[in-house]
Design an enzyme around this catalytic site. Structure first.
Site, mmCIF file in Angstrom:
data_model
loop_
_atom_site.group_PDB
_atom_site.id
_atom_site.type_symbol
_atom_site.label_atom_id
_atom_site.label_comp_id
_atom_site.label_asym_id
_atom_site.label_seq_id
_atom_site.Cartn_x
_atom_site.Cartn_y
_atom_site.Cartn_z
ATOM 1 N N GLU A 176 0.875 -1.327 -0.012
ATOM 2 C CA GLU A 176 -0.052 0.142 0.028
ATOM 3 C C GLU A 176 0.918 0.963 -0.120
ATOM 4 O OE1 GLU A 176 -2.855 -0.444 3.080
ATOM 5 O OE2 GLU A 176 -4.079 -1.553 1.848
ATOM 6 N N GLU A 377 -5.742 -8.470 -1.016
ATOM 7 C CA GLU A 377 -6.239 -8.080 0.373
ATOM 8 C C GLU A 377 -7.951 -7.784 -0.025
ATOM 9 O OE1 GLU A 377 -4.846 -5.085 3.280
ATOM 10 O OE2 GLU A 377 -2.950 -5.796 2.662
HETATM 11 P P1 P53 Z 1 -7.406 -2.510 9.478
HETATM 12 C C1 P53 Z 1 -6.959 1.785 4.471
HETATM 13 C C2 P53 Z 1 -7.855 1.519 3.661
HETATM 14 C C3 P53 Z 1 -7.506 0.167 3.006
HETATM 15 C C4 P53 Z 1 -6.672 -0.769 3.497
HETATM 16 O O1 P53 Z 1 -7.141 -2.414 7.979
HETATM 17 C C5 P53 Z 1 -5.719 -0.123 4.587
HETATM 18 C C6 P53 Z 1 -5.893 1.193 5.149
HETATM 19 C C7 P53 Z 1 -5.098 1.491 6.041
HETATM 20 O O2 P53 Z 1 -4.062 2.301 5.480
HETATM 21 O O3 P53 Z 1 -4.670 -0.847 5.138
HETATM 22 C C8 P53 Z 1 -4.598 -2.439 4.920
HETATM 23 O O4 P53 Z 1 -6.468 -3.502 10.347
HETATM 24 C C9 P53 Z 1 -3.494 -2.658 5.155
HETATM 25 C C10 P53 Z 1 -3.240 -3.712 6.399
HETATM 26 C C11 P53 Z 1 -4.412 -3.738 7.241
HETATM 27 C C12 P53 Z 1 -5.677 -3.981 6.310
HETATM 28 O O5 P53 Z 1 -5.842 -2.862 5.433
HETATM 29 O O6 P53 Z 1 -6.936 -1.390 10.066
HETATM 30 O O7 P53 Z 1 -2.562 -3.334 4.056
HETATM 31 O O8 P53 Z 1 -1.725 -3.869 7.035
HETATM 32 O O9 P53 Z 1 -4.832 -4.478 8.249
HETATM 33 C C13 P53 Z 1 -7.087 -3.636 7.337
HETATM 34 O O10 P53 Z 1 -8.809 -2.950 9.571
#
Ligand code: P53
Length: 479
Positions: A176, A377
């Site tokens: 990211e 993801e």
């Molecule tokens: P958590 C924002 C929007 C989409 C994905 O997030 C994001 C973010 C934050 O920068 O991050 C990713 O755990 C990231 C992971 C993270 C996951 O989304 O805050 O690559 O490390 O855990 C989910 O709910």
């Protein structure tokens, strides 16, 4: 609708700092997340100067995969995963980041993990830098704002490529990488790049200089990797949150178009090999002094990626003039002028649930770049309840995943998008990145641990575990 190809990579995704624990085991040095405390929805995590005795740092122990990897990998195998996307903690390999020689115990740990995965027929898909830059590089060098980090990163990449060249095929350089374009929350520049912005600095200018160094580092690593093993597939990785116009008002449409550059800036360079004109215009207009060195253009051109990995969780909607005229509709924490979308429901953490946005994203990215895509993801963070009989019922998570898999299948089978695989986020419950909580759970495997670090750490299968197993077995036909 037809079928996904047999070789489609069904998997799960994790990041070292969010699940490994063992933060100082085997000679590992502290990373930038090891000084981050826990927050909550609407309560930001703090970045402390040092590791303070009386504070709780949720990533230090996380879910202790470091000591339990055999048990966890056996569960992943039972689910039928074909790949596991995770990251290598940079500070296990170079504890401070600037050493001449790597740390053998750290390298051995990933050998053990990759061997265990391969033994079960699970291929590791590896991100080199997923928010875990050695703390020393942030403190002593100012992180990626300093050009010296380019060499440190490339060296780290080279060591990993050489060591694991027969065990890993799919790599990504930075996770990211585009999060840091949101300079309103300091955790993004800190975790992406180990950078803090001073009071008298222009945060966006600092961000672009940092970005330039990372883009150069990424391109050099790609070129180096292809030399080491021409079979490698090395990708970029961005968070993709599409931005919709609120209405057919051309002002809304144009606003969304301009803001989408926040999503495209990094992949435009990593895929095409040169800076897009809109960015150069912004530097000129704002008077940003971004230092390029002689040869950088060539480096970017020679280090373009093989595929684009991206995360997809939600969409955003913007309305022209919302900041002044429609303040009651404003949703915070996103790009300016974001408003609630009346067609979309949100999770308890305010993330809008929009499966069609995934089909839309796959089409837009494929049209723009014409290289394979990889959804690395996607998932649903929610509170889960462990019942007395050890079961966990998570129908909302199943529904979220089902609808997103349907959307990706439509994109592949009907629209012809070239998609390598799908690795839903947090295949096992882990520490949330943005909030540091355990209770924001994504996993199909439940881990008995709470926000304060209490619990037995025991693993339990959620309903989604068996559901996803069937999805994989049927190549995505049985949803
Ligand atoms: P958590 C924002 C929007 C989409 C994905 O997030 C994001 C973010 C934050 O920068 O991050 C990713 O755990 C990231 C992971 C993270 C996951 O989304 O805050 O690559 O490390 O855990 C989910 O709910």
């Amino acid at each position: 609708m037809g079928k996904l190809p047999k070789e489609f990579l069904w998997g799960g995704a994790l990041a070292a700092h969010q699940f490994e624990g063992g933060w100082n085991a085997g000679g590992k040095g502290p990373s930038v997340v090891d000084v981050m405390t826990a927050g909550a929805h609407g309560l930001p995590r703090q970045i402390t100067e040092t590791i303070e005795e009386d504070r709780f740092y949720p990533n230090h122990e996380a879910i202790d995969f470091y000591h339990r990897y055999k048990e966890d990998i056996a569960l992943f195998a039972e689910m039928g995963l074909k790949c596991l996307r995770t990251s290598i903690a940079w500070s296990r390999i170079f504890p401070k980041g600037d050493e001449a020689e790597p740390n053998e115990a750290g390298l051995q740990f990933y050998d053990d993990v990759f061997d265990e995965l391969l033994k079960h027929g699970i291929q590791p898909v590896i991100t080199l830098s997923h928010f875990e830059i050695p703390l020393h590089l942030a403190k002593e060098y100012g992180g990626f704002r300093n050009r010296k980090l380019v060499d440190f990163f490339v060296k780290f990449a080279e060591v990993c490529f050489n060591r694991y060249k027969d065990k890993v095929k799919y790599w990504m350089t930075f996770n990211e990488i585009n999060n840091q374009m949101d300079v309103s929350n300091p955790i993004f520049l800190w975790t992406n790049s180990g950078v803090k912005v001073g009071e008298n600095e222009n945060a966006r200018e600092v961000m672009f200089q940092t970005a330039h160094h990372e883009l150069v580092a990424s391109a050099l690593a790609v070129a180096k990797g292809k030399e080491i093993n021409p079979e490698f597939q090395i990708g970029a990785m961005v968070a993709h949150i599409p931005i919709y116009p609120y209405s057919s008002n051309p002002e809304d449409v144009m606003l969304a178009e301009v803001l989408m550059r926040e999503r495209y800036f990094f992949p435009d360079i990593q895929v095409r090999g040169y800076y897009p004109s809109y960015a150069l215009k912004e530097f000129e207009k704002e008077g940003y002094n971004i230092k390029f060195e002689a040869g950088d253009e060539e480096i970017l051109q020679n280090g373009t990626v093989d595929y684009l990995g991206f995360s997809y969780y939600m969409s955003n909607t913007v309305r022209s003039g919302a900041q002044e005229k429609y303040t009651e509709d404003i949703v915070n924490g996103a790009v300016p002028n974001s408003v609630a979308n009346p067609y979309i429901q949100s999770s308890d953490w305010g993330w809008g649930i929009d499966p069609t946005g995934l089909r839309y994203t796959l089409n837009r990215l494929y049209d723009r770049y014409q290289i394979p895509l990889f959804i690395v993801e996607n998932g649903y963070g929610a509170v889960d309840t462990l019942e007395e009989d050890g079961t966990i019922h998570d129908p909302e998570r199943i529904e979220y995943l089902r609808s997103h898999i349907k959307a990706l299948e439509t994109a592949v089978i009907e629209d012809g998008v070239d998609l390598i695989g799908y690795t839903p986020w947090g295949i096992i419950d882990i520490v949330s990145f943005t909030t540091g909580e355990m209770k924001k759970r994504y996993g199909m495997i439940y881990v008995d641990r709470d926000n304060e670090g209490n619990g037995t750490m025991k693993r339990y299968k959620k309903d989604s575990f068996n559901w996803y197993k069937k999805v994989i077995e049927s190549s995505g036909e049985e949803l």
